[in-house]
Write a protein that holds these residues in place. Sequence first.
Motif, PDB file in Angstrom:
ATOM      1  N   CYS A   1      -4.717  -3.361   8.633  1.00 55.71           N
ATOM      2  CA  CYS A   1      -4.764  -2.220   7.724  1.00 55.71           C
ATOM      3  C   CYS A   1      -5.231  -2.639   6.333  1.00 55.71           C
ATOM      4  O   CYS A   1      -5.960  -1.898   5.659  1.00 55.71           O
ATOM      5  CB  CYS A   1      -3.401  -1.537   7.660  1.00 55.71           C
ATOM      6  SG  CYS A   1      -3.000  -0.610   9.173  1.00 55.71           S
ATOM      7  N   ARG A   2      -4.858  -3.822   5.893  1.00 54.93           N
ATOM      8  CA  ARG A   2      -5.363  -4.315   4.608  1.00 54.93           C
ATOM      9  C   ARG A   2      -6.881  -4.423   4.644  1.00 54.93           C
ATOM     10  O   ARG A   2      -7.567  -4.046   3.685  1.00 54.93           O
ATOM     11  CB  ARG A   2      -4.710  -5.653   4.266  1.00 54.93           C
ATOM     12  CG  ARG A   2      -3.222  -5.546   3.926  1.00 54.93           C
ATOM     13  CD  ARG A   2      -2.596  -6.934   3.738  1.00 54.93           C
ATOM     14  NE  ARG A   2      -3.148  -7.590   2.574  1.00 54.93           N
ATOM     15  CZ  ARG A   2      -2.696  -7.465   1.334  1.00 54.93           C
ATOM     16  NH1 ARG A   2      -1.655  -6.656   1.083  1.00 54.93           N
ATOM     17  NH2 ARG A   2      -3.244  -8.110   0.338  1.00 54.93           N
TER      18      ARG A   2
ATOM     19  N   GLN B   1       8.367   9.934   3.149  1.00 53.92           N
ATOM     20  CA  GLN B   1       8.217   9.379   4.492  1.00 53.92           C
ATOM     21  C   GLN B   1       6.807   8.813   4.679  1.00 53.92           C
ATOM     22  O   GLN B   1       6.634   7.733   5.264  1.00 53.92           O
ATOM     23  CB  GLN B   1       8.490  10.456   5.545  1.00 53.92           C
ATOM     24  CG  GLN B   1       9.937  10.845   5.691  1.00 53.92           C
ATOM     25  CD  GLN B   1      10.744   9.840   6.501  1.00 53.92           C
ATOM     26  OE1 GLN B   1      10.199   8.914   7.090  1.00 53.92           O
ATOM     27  NE2 GLN B   1      12.051  10.018   6.525  1.00 53.92           N
ATOM     28  N   TYR B   2       5.812   9.538   4.208  1.00 58.49           N
ATOM     29  CA  TYR B   2       4.430   9.053   4.330  1.00 58.49           C
ATOM     30  C   TYR B   2       4.243   7.739   3.580  1.00 58.49           C
ATOM     31  O   TYR B   2       3.688   6.771   4.124  1.00 58.49           O
ATOM     32  CB  TYR B   2       3.474  10.116   3.792  1.00 58.49           C
ATOM     33  CG  TYR B   2       2.055   9.631   3.611  1.00 58.49           C
ATOM     34  CD1 TYR B   2       1.243   9.343   4.707  1.00 58.49           C
ATOM     35  CD2 TYR B   2       1.512   9.459   2.339  1.00 58.49           C
ATOM     36  CE1 TYR B   2      -0.059   8.903   4.544  1.00 58.49           C
ATOM     37  CE2 TYR B   2       0.213   9.022   2.162  1.00 58.49           C
ATOM     38  CZ  TYR B   2      -0.574   8.738   3.263  1.00 58.49           C
ATOM     39  OH  TYR B   2      -1.865   8.295   3.091  1.00 58.49           O
ATOM     40  N   LEU B   3       4.712   7.677   2.340  1.00 59.90           N
ATOM     41  CA  LEU B   3       4.534   6.451   1.558  1.00 59.90           C
ATOM     42  C   LEU B   3       5.264   5.274   2.186  1.00 59.90           C
ATOM     43  O   LEU B   3       4.758   4.143   2.195  1.00 59.90           O
ATOM     44  CB  LEU B   3       5.019   6.679   0.124  1.00 59.90           C
ATOM     45  CG  LEU B   3       4.197   7.669  -0.702  1.00 59.90           C
ATOM     46  CD1 LEU B   3       4.866   7.935  -2.040  1.00 59.90           C
ATOM     47  CD2 LEU B   3       2.768   7.166  -0.902  1.00 59.90           C
ATOM     48  N   MET B   4       6.441   5.531   2.731  1.00 55.64           N
ATOM     49  CA  MET B   4       7.195   4.460   3.376  1.00 55.64           C
ATOM     50  C   MET B   4       6.617   4.087   4.738  1.00 55.64           C
ATOM     51  O   MET B   4       7.037   3.103   5.347  1.00 55.64           O
ATOM     52  CB  MET B   4       8.659   4.869   3.529  1.00 55.64           C
ATOM     53  CG  MET B   4       9.455   4.786   2.239  1.00 55.64           C
ATOM     54  SD  MET B   4       9.584   3.089   1.598  1.00 55.64           S
ATOM     55  CE  MET B   4      10.659   2.338   2.839  1.00 55.64           C
ATOM     56  N   SER B   5       5.658   4.862   5.226  1.00 57.39           N
ATOM     57  CA  SER B   5       5.056   4.594   6.524  1.00 57.39           C
ATOM     58  C   SER B   5       3.650   4.019   6.420  1.00 57.39           C
ATOM     59  O   SER B   5       3.077   3.623   7.439  1.00 57.39           O
ATOM     60  CB  SER B   5       5.015   5.878   7.364  1.00 57.39           C
ATOM     61  OG  SER B   5       6.322   6.361   7.599  1.00 57.39           O
ATOM     62  N   LEU B   6       3.071   3.963   5.224  1.00 53.42           N
ATOM     63  CA  LEU B   6       1.767   3.327   5.067  1.00 53.42           C
ATOM     64  C   LEU B   6       1.863   1.863   5.476  1.00 53.42           C
ATOM     65  O   LEU B   6       2.772   1.153   5.053  1.00 53.42           O
ATOM     66  CB  LEU B   6       1.293   3.427   3.622  1.00 53.42           C
ATOM     67  CG  LEU B   6       0.752   4.783   3.172  1.00 53.42           C
ATOM     68  CD1 LEU B   6       0.471   4.764   1.670  1.00 53.42           C
ATOM     69  CD2 LEU B   6      -0.518   5.132   3.925  1.00 53.42           C
ATOM     70  N   CYS B   7       0.923   1.423   6.294  1.00 54.85           N
ATOM     71  CA  CYS B   7       0.982   0.072   6.857  1.00 54.85           C
ATOM     72  C   CYS B   7       0.125  -0.889   6.048  1.00 54.85           C
ATOM     73  O   CYS B   7      -0.986  -0.548   5.615  1.00 54.85           O
ATOM     74  CB  CYS B   7       0.518   0.082   8.318  1.00 54.85           C
ATOM     75  SG  CYS B   7       0.653  -1.530   9.127  1.00 54.85           S
ATOM     76  N   PHE B   8       0.633  -2.119   5.878  1.00 57.76           N
ATOM     77  CA  PHE B   8      -0.068  -3.175   5.165  1.00 57.76           C
ATOM     78  C   PHE B   8      -0.134  -4.453   5.990  1.00 57.76           C
ATOM     79  O   PHE B   8      -0.081  -5.560   5.451  1.00 57.76           O
ATOM     80  CB  PHE B   8       0.590  -3.426   3.797  1.00 57.76           C
ATOM     81  CG  PHE B   8       0.386  -2.295   2.835  1.00 57.76           C
ATOM     82  CD1 PHE B   8      -0.705  -2.269   2.000  1.00 57.76           C
ATOM     83  CD2 PHE B   8       1.267  -1.227   2.807  1.00 57.76           C
ATOM     84  CE1 PHE B   8      -0.914  -1.206   1.129  1.00 57.76           C
ATOM     85  CE2 PHE B   8       1.071  -0.162   1.948  1.00 57.76           C
ATOM     86  CZ  PHE B   8      -0.021  -0.155   1.102  1.00 57.76           C
TER      87      PHE B   8
ATOM     88  N   ASN C   1       5.424  -2.162   5.762  1.00 61.30           N
ATOM     89  CA  ASN C   1       5.353  -1.237   4.636  1.00 61.30           C
ATOM     90  C   ASN C   1       4.931  -1.946   3.347  1.00 61.30           C
ATOM     91  O   ASN C   1       4.673  -3.163   3.335  1.00 61.30           O
ATOM     92  CB  ASN C   1       6.669  -0.465   4.468  1.00 61.30           C
ATOM     93  CG  ASN C   1       7.825  -1.325   3.961  1.00 61.30           C
ATOM     94  OD1 ASN C   1       7.655  -2.420   3.430  1.00 61.30           O
ATOM     95  ND2 ASN C   1       9.043  -0.817   4.137  1.00 61.30           N
ATOM     96  N   ALA C   2       4.858  -1.194   2.256  1.00 63.67           N
ATOM     97  CA  ALA C   2       4.350  -1.728   0.992  1.00 63.67           C
ATOM     98  C   ALA C   2       5.283  -2.761   0.372  1.00 63.67           C
ATOM     99  O   ALA C   2       4.886  -3.465  -0.563  1.00 63.67           O
ATOM    100  CB  ALA C   2       4.126  -0.577   0.014  1.00 63.67           C
TER     101      ALA C   2
ATOM    102  N   GLU D   1      -3.465  -3.600  -4.812  1.00 60.80           N
ATOM    103  CA  GLU D   1      -3.308  -2.516  -5.775  1.00 60.80           C
ATOM    104  C   GLU D   1      -2.693  -1.281  -5.102  1.00 60.80           C
ATOM    105  O   GLU D   1      -1.854  -0.590  -5.697  1.00 60.80           O
ATOM    106  CB  GLU D   1      -4.658  -2.155  -6.386  1.00 60.80           C
ATOM    107  CG  GLU D   1      -5.226  -3.224  -7.301  1.00 60.80           C
ATOM    108  CD  GLU D   1      -6.552  -2.795  -7.913  1.00 60.80           C
ATOM    109  OE1 GLU D   1      -6.940  -1.615  -7.725  1.00 60.80           O
ATOM    110  OE2 GLU D   1      -7.191  -3.632  -8.564  1.00 60.80           O
ATOM    111  N   LEU D   2      -3.106  -1.021  -3.875  1.00 62.95           N
ATOM    112  CA  LEU D   2      -2.545   0.125  -3.149  1.00 62.95           C
ATOM    113  C   LEU D   2      -1.055  -0.066  -2.893  1.00 62.95           C
ATOM    114  O   LEU D   2      -0.252   0.857  -3.097  1.00 62.95           O
ATOM    115  CB  LEU D   2      -3.293   0.334  -1.834  1.00 62.95           C
ATOM    116  CG  LEU D   2      -2.783   1.462  -0.932  1.00 62.95           C
ATOM    117  CD1 LEU D   2      -2.818   2.809  -1.652  1.00 62.95           C
ATOM    118  CD2 LEU D   2      -3.598   1.536   0.355  1.00 62.95           C
ATOM    119  N   ALA D   3      -0.652  -1.264  -2.449  1.00 61.73           N
ATOM    120  CA  ALA D   3       0.774  -1.522  -2.207  1.00 61.73           C
ATOM    121  C   ALA D   3       1.580  -1.379  -3.492  1.00 61.73           C
ATOM    122  O   ALA D   3       2.675  -0.805  -3.490  1.00 61.73           O
ATOM    123  CB  ALA D   3       0.954  -2.918  -1.610  1.00 61.73           C
ATOM    124  N   ALA D   4       1.029  -1.880  -4.593  1.00 68.41           N
ATOM    125  CA  ALA D   4       1.724  -1.746  -5.873  1.00 68.41           C
ATOM    126  C   ALA D   4       1.828  -0.278  -6.278  1.00 68.41           C
ATOM    127  O   ALA D   4       2.853   0.160  -6.814  1.00 68.41           O
ATOM    128  CB  ALA D   4       0.985  -2.546  -6.950  1.00 68.41           C
ATOM    129  N   ALA D   5       0.774   0.495  -6.015  1.00 72.50           N
ATOM    130  CA  ALA D   5       0.813   1.919  -6.341  1.00 72.50           C
ATOM    131  C   ALA D   5       1.855   2.654  -5.506  1.00 72.50           C
ATOM    132  O   ALA D   5       2.531   3.569  -5.995  1.00 72.50           O
ATOM    133  CB  ALA D   5      -0.572   2.530  -6.139  1.00 72.50           C
TER     134      ALA D   5
END
Length: 381
Positions: A201-202, A190-197, A124-125, A214-218
Motif C-alpha cells: 500500500c505504501r 473507522q476509515y482512517l483507522m483502516s487505511l493500510c500502510f 494502520n498509520a 506524510e500520509l501516515a502522519a496526516a
Amino acid sequence: MRAGAFVYPWDVDGDPAAPGLLAGLGLAQVTLAAAYHSTRALTPRHPAHRIVTAAHAAVLYPPDPDRWAGRGLHPYPAGEWAPGDAYGRAADALAAAGLDVHSWVVLAHNSRLGAEHPATSVVNAYGDRYPWAPCVGRPEVRALLVDLAAEAAVRPGASGTELESCGWYGLAHLHAHDKTGGVPLGDREQYLMSLCFCSSCREGYGAGGADPDELAAAVRAALAPVWAGAGPAGGLGALEGPALAWRAGTARAFQEAAVAAVRAAAPPGFRILLHADPDPYRCGADTGTDPAHVLGLADGVVARPPRVAHFAAHARRDTVLAVNLPVVTGMGGTPARLADDARRARDEGATELRLYHAGLASDGDLAAVRTALDALARDAS
C-alpha cells in the motif's frame, strides 16, 4: 419479493428437521456458508449441540488439493465444527426440501492467515497490524482470495453465490473479547483507522503521488482530537484524493478478478452477488463500491437499508438488489417489523430479501418471519 436467509452448514447438518423448518417459513432460497471466518454461534434447535465454536477462518468443504499444492497461502479446512464436506451434506438436504441453494463466501477476513503470515495483514498509520484483515493491496493476498472465490462459490448444487468482504477490511471487527469501544469511532474515524500502510500500500500511495510517510502522519494528526476527546477526526488535505484513489482502484481490480474467476468456474446462469455499500470509504463485510461499476460487473448486490436505494439508480431490469434485514431479536433484529421493513425496502428499489440469520434465530423469531413472509405473499397475490 423473493426471500432468502443466511444459514451455516452446522445449522442443518445432523438435524433432519432443519430443511423442512426453513422451507416452511416461506423461503425460496438459502445462502449457505461455504467459506467463513472464525465465530462462536448458537444453534437453538440442533439435536446434538447448542454452541458451535469455529476456531479459525475455514472452508466448510474439502479444499481441492491440486489447486493449492505447493502454495504458501491457502485456505484452511474446518475442524470438528464442520467436518468433511459439511457444506455439501447441508446443501443436499436443503435442496431436497425444495430450497434454492446459493453459496456464501467470506473473503478478506481471516485471523489465522494473519497470525501465520503477518505480512499479509493490514497495517494502520500507527504501525499496528490487524491480523483479521488481509490486505487486498498485496498481490499474494489477491491471488489467494480470487482462487478461493472461484472454489468456494461454485460448489456442487449451488445456483449462485454471494461474496462477502470482497474488498477492503479494516478496524471494524468484533475480535475475541473486543475492548475497542472506549472511544466511539464514527464512519470517518473507522476509515482512517483502516487505511493500510503495508509495503504494497505504501508503494501504491507513492505511485499515486502521495508520500506514504506524510500520509501516515496526516492520518495520525487527523485522529489526534478523537483520542483527546476534543472532537471528530479532521481531514487529510491534499492527500485525501490519492489515498482514496489507491484504495478504490485496488478494490475494483480485486472485485473484477474475483467475479471473473467465479464466472470462469461456474455453469451458465450462475448468479453472482456482492455484499456491498455505496460509500467508497466503507470497508468490512459490505465493502465500499462504486454502484455503477459493481452492477456492471456482478448480477447484483446484497446491501443494508437504506443503502440499497443508492444502487437502484444503476440497476438493469434483471439486476438483483437484495436487502439484508436482521431478524434475530437478541442481535438487534426486529422480526415483528419484517413485513413493513420489507415493503419500505421494496419502495426504495429492493427486489429480494436476505434474512440474517435463520440458524441463529429463536423459535419466536422464526414464527414472526413466517407471519411476515405470509403477509408479503398476500401482497403479491
